[in-house]
Scaffold this motif. Sequence first.
Motif, PDB file in Angstrom:
ATOM      1  N   GLU A 103       0.848  -1.013   0.111  1.00 34.83           N
ATOM      2  CA  GLU A 103      -0.059  -0.034  -0.004  1.00 34.83           C
ATOM      3  C   GLU A 103       0.786   1.133   0.111  1.00 34.83           C
ATOM      4  O   GLU A 103       0.586   2.279  -0.674  1.00 34.83           O
ATOM      5  CB  GLU A 103      -0.983  -0.037   1.253  1.00 34.83           C
ATOM      6  CG  GLU A 103      -2.042   1.209   1.003  1.00 34.83           C
ATOM      7  CD  GLU A 103      -2.767   1.080  -0.075  1.00 34.83           C
ATOM      8  OE1 GLU A 103      -3.116   2.423  -0.414  1.00 34.83           O
ATOM      9  OE2 GLU A 103      -3.112   0.090  -0.633  1.00 34.83           O
ATOM     10  N   GLN A 104       1.997   1.271   0.725  1.00 27.55           N
ATOM     11  CA  GLN A 104       2.804   2.439   0.856  1.00 27.55           C
ATOM     12  C   GLN A 104       3.804   2.573  -0.609  1.00 27.55           C
ATOM     13  O   GLN A 104       3.796   3.578  -0.921  1.00 27.55           O
ATOM     14  CB  GLN A 104       3.972   2.350   1.794  1.00 27.55           C
ATOM     15  CG  GLN A 104       3.263   2.122   3.295  1.00 27.55           C
ATOM     16  CD  GLN A 104       2.297   3.314   3.571  1.00 27.55           C
ATOM     17  OE1 GLN A 104       2.849   4.632   3.420  1.00 27.55           O
ATOM     18  NE2 GLN A 104       1.309   2.950   3.931  1.00 27.55           N
ATOM     19  N   LEU A 153       3.617   5.708  -3.358  1.00 23.72           N
ATOM     20  CA  LEU A 153       4.735   6.215  -4.031  1.00 23.72           C
ATOM     21  C   LEU A 153       4.776   6.234  -5.486  1.00 23.72           C
ATOM     22  O   LEU A 153       5.338   7.124  -6.230  1.00 23.72           O
ATOM     23  CB  LEU A 153       6.033   5.667  -3.502  1.00 23.72           C
ATOM     24  CG  LEU A 153       6.483   5.754  -1.945  1.00 23.72           C
ATOM     25  CD1 LEU A 153       7.546   4.692  -1.476  1.00 23.72           C
ATOM     26  CD2 LEU A 153       6.850   7.206  -1.648  1.00 23.72           C
ATOM     27  N   LEU A 154       4.290   5.192  -5.929  1.00 23.58           N
ATOM     28  CA  LEU A 154       4.305   5.030  -7.332  1.00 23.58           C
ATOM     29  C   LEU A 154       3.140   5.906  -8.048  1.00 23.58           C
ATOM     30  O   LEU A 154       3.420   6.430  -9.168  1.00 23.58           O
ATOM     31  CB  LEU A 154       3.592   3.585  -7.595  1.00 23.58           C
ATOM     32  CG  LEU A 154       4.713   2.380  -7.604  1.00 23.58           C
ATOM     33  CD1 LEU A 154       3.843   1.139  -7.370  1.00 23.58           C
ATOM     34  CD2 LEU A 154       5.811   2.280  -8.727  1.00 23.58           C
ATOM     35  N   GLY A 200      10.711  -0.142  -4.010  1.00 23.27           N
ATOM     36  CA  GLY A 200      10.922  -1.518  -3.313  1.00 23.27           C
ATOM     37  C   GLY A 200      11.753  -1.493  -2.178  1.00 23.27           C
ATOM     38  O   GLY A 200      11.169  -1.732  -1.109  1.00 23.27           O
ATOM     39  N   TYR A 201      12.781  -0.952  -2.677  1.00 20.27           N
ATOM     40  CA  TYR A 201      13.652  -0.868  -1.310  1.00 20.27           C
ATOM     41  C   TYR A 201      13.279   0.189  -0.204  1.00 20.27           C
ATOM     42  O   TYR A 201      13.249  -0.201   0.994  1.00 20.27           O
ATOM     43  CB  TYR A 201      15.217  -0.494  -1.618  1.00 20.27           C
ATOM     44  CG  TYR A 201      15.810  -1.471  -2.343  1.00 20.27           C
ATOM     45  CD1 TYR A 201      16.353  -2.750  -1.846  1.00 20.27           C
ATOM     46  CD2 TYR A 201      16.346  -1.262  -3.640  1.00 20.27           C
ATOM     47  CE1 TYR A 201      16.786  -3.811  -2.356  1.00 20.27           C
ATOM     48  CE2 TYR A 201      17.060  -2.366  -4.118  1.00 20.27           C
ATOM     49  CZ  TYR A 201      17.282  -3.578  -3.721  1.00 20.27           C
ATOM     50  OH  TYR A 201      18.061  -4.794  -4.348  1.00 20.27           O
ATOM     51  N   GLN A 202      12.688   1.052  -0.789  1.00 17.30           N
ATOM     52  CA  GLN A 202      12.179   1.966   0.347  1.00 17.30           C
ATOM     53  C   GLN A 202      10.888   1.611   1.059  1.00 17.30           C
ATOM     54  O   GLN A 202      10.615   2.183   2.403  1.00 17.30           O
ATOM     55  CB  GLN A 202      11.844   3.513  -0.337  1.00 17.30           C
ATOM     56  CG  GLN A 202      12.641   4.396  -1.013  1.00 17.30           C
ATOM     57  CD  GLN A 202      12.049   5.568  -1.777  1.00 17.30           C
ATOM     58  OE1 GLN A 202      10.742   5.704  -2.002  1.00 17.30           O
ATOM     59  NE2 GLN A 202      12.929   6.195  -2.423  1.00 17.30           N
ATOM     60  N   THR A 203      10.084   0.583   0.690  1.00 18.22           N
ATOM     61  CA  THR A 203       9.111   0.370   1.309  1.00 18.22           C
ATOM     62  C   THR A 203       9.621  -1.119   2.152  1.00 18.22           C
ATOM     63  O   THR A 203       8.569  -2.249   2.479  1.00 18.22           O
ATOM     64  CB  THR A 203       7.930  -0.126   0.306  1.00 18.22           C
ATOM     65  OG1 THR A 203       8.340  -0.975  -0.534  1.00 18.22           O
ATOM     66  CG2 THR A 203       7.476   1.159   0.133  1.00 18.22           C
ATOM     67  N   ARG A 215       3.217  -1.446 -14.583  1.00 17.03           N
ATOM     68  CA  ARG A 215       2.060  -1.263 -15.059  1.00 17.03           C
ATOM     69  C   ARG A 215       0.947  -0.751 -14.223  1.00 17.03           C
ATOM     70  O   ARG A 215       0.159   0.300 -14.695  1.00 17.03           O
ATOM     71  CB  ARG A 215       1.268  -2.687 -15.359  1.00 17.03           C
ATOM     72  CG  ARG A 215       2.496  -3.163 -16.696  1.00 17.03           C
ATOM     73  CD  ARG A 215       1.428  -4.529 -17.533  1.00 17.03           C
ATOM     74  NE  ARG A 215       2.194  -5.108 -18.404  1.00 17.03           N
ATOM     75  CZ  ARG A 215       2.062  -4.691 -19.488  1.00 17.03           C
ATOM     76  NH1 ARG A 215       1.412  -3.817 -19.959  1.00 17.03           N
ATOM     77  NH2 ARG A 215       2.898  -5.444 -20.485  1.00 17.03           N
ATOM     78  N   TYR A 216       1.190  -0.757 -12.854  1.00 15.06           N
ATOM     79  CA  TYR A 216       0.175   0.211 -12.021  1.00 15.06           C
ATOM     80  C   TYR A 216       0.437   1.582 -12.357  1.00 15.06           C
ATOM     81  O   TYR A 216      -0.453   2.227 -12.352  1.00 15.06           O
ATOM     82  CB  TYR A 216       0.347  -0.368 -10.608  1.00 15.06           C
ATOM     83  CG  TYR A 216      -0.406   0.277  -9.526  1.00 15.06           C
ATOM     84  CD1 TYR A 216      -1.783   0.043  -9.458  1.00 15.06           C
ATOM     85  CD2 TYR A 216       0.181   1.449  -8.953  1.00 15.06           C
ATOM     86  CE1 TYR A 216      -2.308   0.730  -8.483  1.00 15.06           C
ATOM     87  CE2 TYR A 216      -0.565   2.070  -8.078  1.00 15.06           C
ATOM     88  CZ  TYR A 216      -1.969   1.926  -7.773  1.00 15.06           C
ATOM     89  OH  TYR A 216      -2.603   2.522  -6.800  1.00 15.06           O
TER      90      TYR A 216
END
Length: 144
Positions: free
Chosen positions: A84-85, A89-90, A101-104, A126-127
Amino acid sequence: MGRGGRDGQRQRGAGEDREIAGHNSQRGYMDRARDYIAAHFSDSGLSLNEVSGHVGLSVSYLSSLFSKYQPPGFSHYLRQYRVEQARLLLESTDASVTEIGYQTGFNSSNSFIRTFKSLVGETPGRYRERCQGRKYENGKDDDT
């Protein structure tokens, strides 16, 4: 005479009061655990053991509370929270999928992409494309 209070309302017994107090304390532990996760989700080493230590409960008891209040349990809750986080960010940054990925709290971009896709139904790239209304130009699906 029955156990009625004023206006015909039933009064609680001592056992019911203990049950309610227990339920409230369980909720309090869960709130503290969720708050700790919210503050530390980006740590890839975050574990049930660490959270239980912070909350002051045994690992097995906290695990049972997560199963009760956040089914199916701790690991799924943590993955879902991290995804969700990542979604936020995306949607709101231009950071790369790998960075997000690393940040979350994911250990690798492959782990992040696999987990994201299993929970959201599409890859992070894609999201992002869909959310930002851009065409997926190069046809690649590696998200790196």
